[in-house]
Motif scaffolding. Sequence first.
Motif, PDB file in Angstrom:
ATOM      1  N   THR A   1      31.982  37.330  45.449  1.00  8.40           N
ATOM      2  CA  THR A   1      30.992  38.402  45.359  1.00  8.40           C
ATOM      3  C   THR A   1      31.364  39.368  44.234  1.00  8.40           C
ATOM      4  OG1 THR A   1      30.837  38.245  47.752  1.00  8.40           O
ATOM      5  CG2 THR A   1      29.743  40.119  46.701  1.00  8.40           C
ATOM      6  N   SER A   2      30.495  39.507  43.256  1.00  9.65           N
ATOM      7  CA  SER A   2      30.778  40.379  42.114  1.00  9.65           C
ATOM      8  C   SER A   2      29.847  41.586  42.149  1.00  9.65           C
ATOM      9  CB  SER A   2      30.572  39.622  40.805  1.00  9.65           C
ATOM     10  OG  SER A   2      29.192  39.378  40.630  1.00  9.65           O
TER      11      SER A   2
ATOM     12  N   LEU B   1      35.536  38.246  48.640  1.00 11.70           N
ATOM     13  CA  LEU B   1      36.022  37.742  47.354  1.00 11.70           C
ATOM     14  C   LEU B   1      36.143  36.218  47.361  1.00 11.70           C
ATOM     15  CD1 LEU B   1      38.655  40.456  46.394  1.00 11.70           C
ATOM     16  CD2 LEU B   1      36.435  40.036  45.322  1.00 11.70           C
TER      17      LEU B   1
ATOM     18  N   ASN C   1      35.605  40.168  36.405  1.00 10.55           N
ATOM     19  CA  ASN C   1      34.992  41.095  37.367  1.00 10.55           C
ATOM     20  C   ASN C   1      35.908  42.239  37.763  1.00 10.55           C
ATOM     21  OD1 ASN C   1      32.488  39.724  37.636  1.00 10.55           O
ATOM     22  ND2 ASN C   1      33.513  38.170  38.885  1.00 10.55           N
ATOM     23  N   GLY C   2      37.077  42.313  37.135  1.00 12.29           N
ATOM     24  CA  GLY C   2      37.993  43.400  37.469  1.00 12.29           C
ATOM     25  C   GLY C   2      38.802  43.133  38.730  1.00 12.29           C
ATOM     26  N   GLN C   3      38.829  41.878  39.184  1.00 10.51           N
ATOM     27  CA  GLN C   3      39.674  41.545  40.332  1.00 10.51           C
ATOM     28  C   GLN C   3      41.065  41.180  39.806  1.00 10.51           C
ATOM     29  OE1 GLN C   3      38.513  42.327  43.087  1.00 10.51           O
ATOM     30  NE2 GLN C   3      36.291  42.215  42.840  1.00 10.51           N
ATOM     31  N   VAL C   4      42.082  41.645  40.522  1.00 10.29           N
ATOM     32  CA  VAL C   4      43.449  41.431  40.075  1.00 10.29           C
ATOM     33  C   VAL C   4      43.853  39.977  40.332  1.00 10.29           C
ATOM     34  CG1 VAL C   4      45.830  42.178  40.359  1.00 10.29           C
ATOM     35  CG2 VAL C   4      43.973  43.849  40.508  1.00 10.29           C
TER      36      VAL C   4
ATOM     37  N   PRO D   1      33.739  44.697  47.083  1.00 10.59           N
ATOM     38  CA  PRO D   1      35.062  44.142  47.379  1.00 10.59           C
ATOM     39  C   PRO D   1      36.016  44.210  46.188  1.00 10.59           C
ATOM     40  CG  PRO D   1      33.423  42.381  47.202  1.00 10.59           C
ATOM     41  CD  PRO D   1      32.671  43.677  47.186  1.00 10.59           C
ATOM     42  N   PHE D   2      37.286  44.458  46.522  1.00  9.74           N
ATOM     43  CA  PHE D   2      38.341  44.540  45.506  1.00  9.74           C
ATOM     44  C   PHE D   2      39.598  43.882  46.068  1.00  9.74           C
ATOM     45  CE2 PHE D   2      41.641  47.391  43.319  1.00  9.74           C
ATOM     46  CZ  PHE D   2      41.604  46.671  42.125  1.00  9.74           C
TER      47      PHE D   2
END
Lengths: 401, 266
Positions: free
Chosen positions: B80-81, B76, A297-300, B57-58
């Motif tokens: 949640t994507s 997160l 998902n592109g989360q680090v 969210p990131f």
Amino acid sequence: MDNLTNLPNADGFFGEYGGKFVPETLMHALKELDGTYSKLKNKPEFIEEIDQDLVRFVGRPSPLYFAKRLTDHYSGPQIWLKREDLNHTGAHKINNTVGQILLAKAMGKKRIIAETGAGQHGVATATVAARLGLECHIYMGAADVERQSLNVYRIKLLGAEVHAVDSGTATLKDALNEAMRDWVTNIEDTYYIIGSVTGPHPYPMIVRDFNAIVGRELRIQSVEQFSQYPDAIVACVGGGSNAMGIFYPFLEESKVELIGVEAAGSGLMSGKHAAPLNDGEPGILHGAKSYLMQDKNGQVLDTHSISAGLDYPGVGPEHSNLKDSGRANYIAVDDEEVLSSFHLVTKLEGIMPALETAHAFAALEHIAKNYKSDQHIVINVSGRGDKDINTVATMDGISLD
Amino acid sequence: MEYLLTRLDEKIVSLKNESKKALVAYLVAGDPNINSTLELMHGFVNSGVDILEVGVPFTDPIAEGPIIQAAHDRALKNNTSLNDIFLLVKEFRKKNTETPIILMGYMNTFLANSQAIKKAHLSGTDAVLIVDVPGESNLEDLGIINKNLASISLIAPTTSEDRITKICDRSSGFIYYVTLRGVTGSSHLDISEAEQSINFIKSKTSLPVFAGFGIKSPDDALNLSKISDGIVIGSSIVQMIHEQSNQKEFKKIYNYLNEMAAAITR
């Protein structure tokens, strides 16, 4: 092969990597920095001032030292050590801060901020700030404050304030997030000294250029001491500043093999590591596109390494380009290999390397056999290991109390 | 833009015709959970919100202050994507086909999701605001341009005049003016500086200019709405959502939004 020395381009890209992916508030400051640096970098007075500082304050040039017993141990190539651990403050990090503080001065900034992982960049920044009497704030992940307590105390002694960062994973990446937020907030009077070849353009270029003194010295020393350029240069890679500094002056010397060593932590297969070039995908973090440890998902992702200085999910964009172009090779060694290499080098050579640096030494176990006895390998000894004795003692099950 | 009016453009035209200022409200998708987000979105609209800004969210949201950062972390934790958020928007559209929705987030989550922009459009999203992509960048290279989706850019007090011109040329929907030097939720509002900048921006574009970052009280809202075409509220709402999340009772937030809506029409 394309000319790799002329990078980045005007927009800050090394091939497809790099750039300026930052909140709008920072764009002006980056442009201002780029302008100041372009104006000063070829000015004789600026070059002279940095050269003087490097000689008299840092103690350069650092020696190129023949590691006789290590060479005997592997009975392969001749192993030489570029002794950045002998610099003032104990690591290559000071090469960059000595240069950047002069940029801050030229820009009239009164307040200095920096992030740090192992604390070496924090110490190197606090050192140059103290020397110029500038207010200094160091952001450090709370987990790193714990495992690098010696450096935290050094930074405080130098008059800087240490801000422990609790958010996220409480390591280097979170310290960088917090430093960027400080910068966004205090953009007018604050200079941000980034400590590695990471972040938005022009930082990867500036930090590389200030560290390239290491490679330039090596060009001269290798010819003087063994009559040729090295057959291979080995350096550890977290963000990648010591590696970029020693690689860069050799990019066009295609016979010189360049080997970067990432942190495999508990092993590449375990997922608990900090090796984006070995096991990551291109992505965007902290202002630049580069290889990155991230989920689908592109989360680090959380990283793990025995060494705080390599415990970072990204890597400098120039390394990503060197990897894709094939000019440099990147391998990874795990925590156990690093620890045994730390002990080996300490006992055989009387040199106690930083755990970051021990990654470069550990690579010898894998690559030494590929070279003959008339070939020369140079290890960049990026820093000394005093700061790590608590970690090493804990790993070895020894109490220092 | 004339040939493809999005829901956002239509909303902007109708606000203009009524001489109304826009109230834009931000929340983070998935905080406290995705069902509450859906409920809150409808509740916001019923409380006078004109445009919804949904935070994606990131892990490393460098432009956000501690309040919104913590909300990203909570969202997160619920995994949640972006795909969840597309489903959320689709669900919202079953009951509301008029209120424009902007997705606000960071480039890496959009990069990781192939065809994110196309999916965003198909779900019923009207615009994207990617915080770490400067407004004059070549968005096409990054796959962001979609003629059905407006691309919102930020302009800050530090943005130079030549860049303001470039950013205005590249933007659609509206211009989001960052009212302060700082992260979201800071408190250094400088109304006169904001007024000067907004006037300059308006001399360069016919797009409306909304002001955001650091707006907390109805007074802030009133003062900024006088010099702009609308305001964006974020951190104060996100804080309230968090405080109310245990009992899932959001009346206090709706009252607050009603107050803010009333303030800007004064």
